[in-house]
Design an enzyme around this catalytic site. Structure first.
Site, PDB file in Angstrom:
ATOM      1  N   HIS A 191     -16.787 -54.438 -48.379  1.00  0.00           N
ATOM      2  CA  HIS A 191     -16.288 -53.077 -48.138  1.00  0.00           C
ATOM      3  C   HIS A 191     -15.153 -52.764 -49.096  1.00  0.00           C
ATOM      4  O   HIS A 191     -14.016 -53.169 -48.890  1.00  0.00           O
ATOM      5  CB  HIS A 191     -15.814 -52.916 -46.696  1.00  0.00           C
ATOM      6  CG  HIS A 191     -15.706 -51.482 -46.266  1.00  0.00           C
ATOM      7  ND1 HIS A 191     -16.673 -50.856 -45.512  1.00  0.00           N
ATOM      8  CD2 HIS A 191     -14.749 -50.554 -46.505  1.00  0.00           C
ATOM      9  CE1 HIS A 191     -16.313 -49.609 -45.288  1.00  0.00           C
ATOM     10  NE2 HIS A 191     -15.153 -49.390 -45.889  1.00  0.00           N
ATOM     11  N   HIS A 222     -13.858 -49.502 -52.188  1.00  0.00           N
ATOM     12  CA  HIS A 222     -14.068 -48.152 -52.726  1.00  0.00           C
ATOM     13  C   HIS A 222     -13.532 -48.104 -54.155  1.00  0.00           C
ATOM     14  O   HIS A 222     -12.696 -48.933 -54.538  1.00  0.00           O
ATOM     15  CB  HIS A 222     -13.316 -47.110 -51.896  1.00  0.00           C
ATOM     16  CG  HIS A 222     -13.535 -47.198 -50.421  1.00  0.00           C
ATOM     17  ND1 HIS A 222     -14.723 -46.863 -49.823  1.00  0.00           N
ATOM     18  CD2 HIS A 222     -12.708 -47.592 -49.416  1.00  0.00           C
ATOM     19  CE1 HIS A 222     -14.622 -47.035 -48.512  1.00  0.00           C
ATOM     20  NE2 HIS A 222     -13.412 -47.482 -48.236  1.00  0.00           N
ATOM     21  N   TYR A 259      -7.701 -36.423 -47.299  1.00  0.00           N
ATOM     22  CA  TYR A 259      -6.572 -37.063 -47.962  1.00  0.00           C
ATOM     23  C   TYR A 259      -6.920 -37.223 -49.432  1.00  0.00           C
ATOM     24  O   TYR A 259      -8.081 -37.065 -49.834  1.00  0.00           O
ATOM     25  CB  TYR A 259      -6.245 -38.420 -47.328  1.00  0.00           C
ATOM     26  CG  TYR A 259      -7.261 -39.518 -47.612  1.00  0.00           C
ATOM     27  CD1 TYR A 259      -7.019 -40.493 -48.579  1.00  0.00           C
ATOM     28  CD2 TYR A 259      -8.467 -39.587 -46.918  1.00  0.00           C
ATOM     29  CE1 TYR A 259      -7.952 -41.500 -48.846  1.00  0.00           C
ATOM     30  CE2 TYR A 259      -9.391 -40.576 -47.175  1.00  0.00           C
ATOM     31  CZ  TYR A 259      -9.136 -41.528 -48.136  1.00  0.00           C
ATOM     32  OH  TYR A 259     -10.064 -42.507 -48.397  1.00  0.00           O
ATOM     33  N   ARG A 297     -24.032 -44.546 -45.374  1.00  0.00           N
ATOM     34  CA  ARG A 297     -22.925 -44.522 -44.412  1.00  0.00           C
ATOM     35  C   ARG A 297     -22.940 -43.243 -43.594  1.00  0.00           C
ATOM     36  O   ARG A 297     -23.064 -42.139 -44.138  1.00  0.00           O
ATOM     37  CB  ARG A 297     -21.590 -44.633 -45.143  1.00  0.00           C
ATOM     38  CG  ARG A 297     -20.409 -44.920 -44.217  1.00  0.00           C
ATOM     39  CD  ARG A 297     -19.101 -44.933 -44.963  1.00  0.00           C
ATOM     40  NE  ARG A 297     -18.071 -45.670 -44.216  1.00  0.00           N
ATOM     41  CZ  ARG A 297     -16.775 -45.577 -44.455  1.00  0.00           C
ATOM     42  NH1 ARG A 297     -16.331 -44.780 -45.413  1.00  0.00           N
ATOM     43  NH2 ARG A 297     -15.900 -46.277 -43.744  1.00  0.00           N
ATOM     44  N   TYR A 340     -19.478 -45.746 -39.033  1.00  0.00           N
ATOM     45  CA  TYR A 340     -18.048 -45.806 -38.765  1.00  0.00           C
ATOM     46  C   TYR A 340     -17.787 -44.903 -37.568  1.00  0.00           C
ATOM     47  O   TYR A 340     -17.914 -43.678 -37.654  1.00  0.00           O
ATOM     48  CB  TYR A 340     -17.257 -45.343 -39.978  1.00  0.00           C
ATOM     49  CG  TYR A 340     -15.748 -45.533 -39.876  1.00  0.00           C
ATOM     50  CD1 TYR A 340     -15.180 -46.455 -39.002  1.00  0.00           C
ATOM     51  CD2 TYR A 340     -14.892 -44.793 -40.687  1.00  0.00           C
ATOM     52  CE1 TYR A 340     -13.807 -46.628 -38.930  1.00  0.00           C
ATOM     53  CE2 TYR A 340     -13.518 -44.966 -40.632  1.00  0.00           C
ATOM     54  CZ  TYR A 340     -12.981 -45.878 -39.745  1.00  0.00           C
ATOM     55  OH  TYR A 340     -11.624 -46.045 -39.677  1.00  0.00           O
ATOM     56  N   HIS A 396     -15.406 -51.912 -39.742  1.00  0.00           N
ATOM     57  CA  HIS A 396     -14.044 -52.177 -39.274  1.00  0.00           C
ATOM     58  C   HIS A 396     -13.971 -52.624 -37.819  1.00  0.00           C
ATOM     59  O   HIS A 396     -13.445 -51.924 -36.950  1.00  0.00           O
ATOM     60  CB  HIS A 396     -13.183 -50.930 -39.489  1.00  0.00           C
ATOM     61  CG  HIS A 396     -13.168 -50.432 -40.916  1.00  0.00           C
ATOM     62  ND1 HIS A 396     -13.336 -51.264 -42.012  1.00  0.00           N
ATOM     63  CD2 HIS A 396     -13.021 -49.178 -41.425  1.00  0.00           C
ATOM     64  CE1 HIS A 396     -13.269 -50.541 -43.118  1.00  0.00           C
ATOM     65  NE2 HIS A 396     -13.085 -49.278 -42.797  1.00  0.00           N
ATOM     66  N   ASP A 401     -11.617 -53.691 -47.744  1.00  0.00           N
ATOM     67  CA  ASP A 401     -11.278 -52.266 -47.716  1.00  0.00           C
ATOM     68  C   ASP A 401     -10.405 -51.881 -48.912  1.00  0.00           C
ATOM     69  O   ASP A 401      -9.680 -50.900 -48.855  1.00  0.00           O
ATOM     70  CB  ASP A 401     -10.604 -51.876 -46.390  1.00  0.00           C
ATOM     71  CG  ASP A 401     -10.606 -50.370 -46.149  1.00  0.00           C
ATOM     72  OD1 ASP A 401     -11.575 -49.710 -46.545  1.00  0.00           O
ATOM     73  OD2 ASP A 401      -9.620 -49.862 -45.571  1.00  0.00           O
TER      74      ASP A 401
END
Length: 290
Positions: free
Chosen positions: A17, A19, A35, A111, A146, A170, A236
């Site tokens: 996981h 990005h 964000y 996702r 998620y 998560h 992450d």
């Protein structure tokens, strides 16, 4: 941060996981994003993994790009098929040709982010899950979800019946402060025990306030005991921290994370070295097709 670990990681250890956040002049943010993260290049991701001793990576489409997967796909091109796989986001404009092109670059999952809007409607969620699974099943992809624990528990019969593997982000949303008896955890553990859901043991800093995330130990051990072959680990990286700025167009600083410490915690929660190796290497190799 260039973390270092003294742990012996298995060959083919995979960070499941991550990005990338590339130059917005070429890869523009979604106007509807919640964000704005600081830059996080593919090259920086690869260099950090080299330092940590991770051989493989899964790049997950972040919410700030909505369903424009261009940055994630560029990362897959740069990293190459021996090292990287991807998880995309789809919308109504995504064509069958788009899916095939993404598959050729290494995308192996899609996702469904129900947490960004704090979704709680199980009927709407299960409809979206069924429709998404139907689109990607012919490609052999999985659906990565998620969502919070109560919503996952409410959707469990549909999750159990989907024609594709299911991956829960998560810790499936389990919070340290809720403990092993928190609502929804028993139902999700049952899905894991049945082999119907993988769980990413990722981003404990989102779920814990303790030093070293020690209060996540009971939850992590419960997941591992329920299905060691269904556990995955993810850093992450670059640890985005949404919601720290009133204006989503202002840059939000990332979490400060020592991933070597996180890996050491995972090793202490695994019952033995073989289970640790399965979580880091064997399970992701099987799911993502390395």
């Amino acid at each position: 941060m260039h973390d270092k670990t003294t742990l012996q990681l298995p060959a083919g250890a995979c960070d499941c996981h991550t990005h990338v956040f590339l130059d917005p002049r070429t890869y523009p943010w979604s106007p509807a994003r919640r964000y704005t993260p600081p830059p996080a290049s593919t090259e920086a991701l690869a260099a950090w993994h080299d330092t940590l001793g991770l051989a493989r990576v899964v790049v997950v489409q972040p919410s700030v790009y909505a369903a424009d997967n261009a940055a994630t796909l560029q990362a897959l091109r740069v990293l190459g098929p021996a090292r990287a796989r991807g998880v995309a986001v789809l919308d109504a404009a995504t064509t069958e040709g788009d899916l095939e092109a993404m598959h050729a670059l290494g995308v192996r999952g899609v996702r469904v982010n129900l947490e960004i809007d704090h979704a709680s409607d199980a009927v709407a969620a299960t409809t979206q899950l069924r429709e998404t699974a139907a689109r990607v099943a012919p490609l052999g992809w999985h659906v990565q979800v998620y969502a919070n624990l109560p919503l996952l528990a409410a959707c469990r019969s549909v999750l159990r019946a989907l024609p594709v593997p299911v991956v829960l982000d998560h810790y499936a949303g389990a919070h340290a402060q809720g403990g092993p008896a928190q609502p929804g955890l028993r139902e999700v553990l049952a899905l894991v025990a049945e082999g119907r859901a993988y769980v990413k043991l990722s981003a404990p800093y989102r779920l814990s306030a303790a030093v070293g995330y020690a209060d996540m130990a009971p939850i992590a051990r419960a997941f591992i005991a329920a299905g060691p072959d269904c556990m995955l680990w993810g850093s992450d990286w670059p640890h985005p921290q949404p919601g720290t700025r009133p204006d989503p167009h202002d840059t939000s600083p990332p979490f400060a994370v020592d991933s070597a410490q996180v890996l050491a915690g995972l090793r202490s929660w695994a019952p033995d070295a073989r289970t640790f190796d399965r979580i880091l290497a064997d399970n992701p190799a099987r799911l993502y097709g390395f």
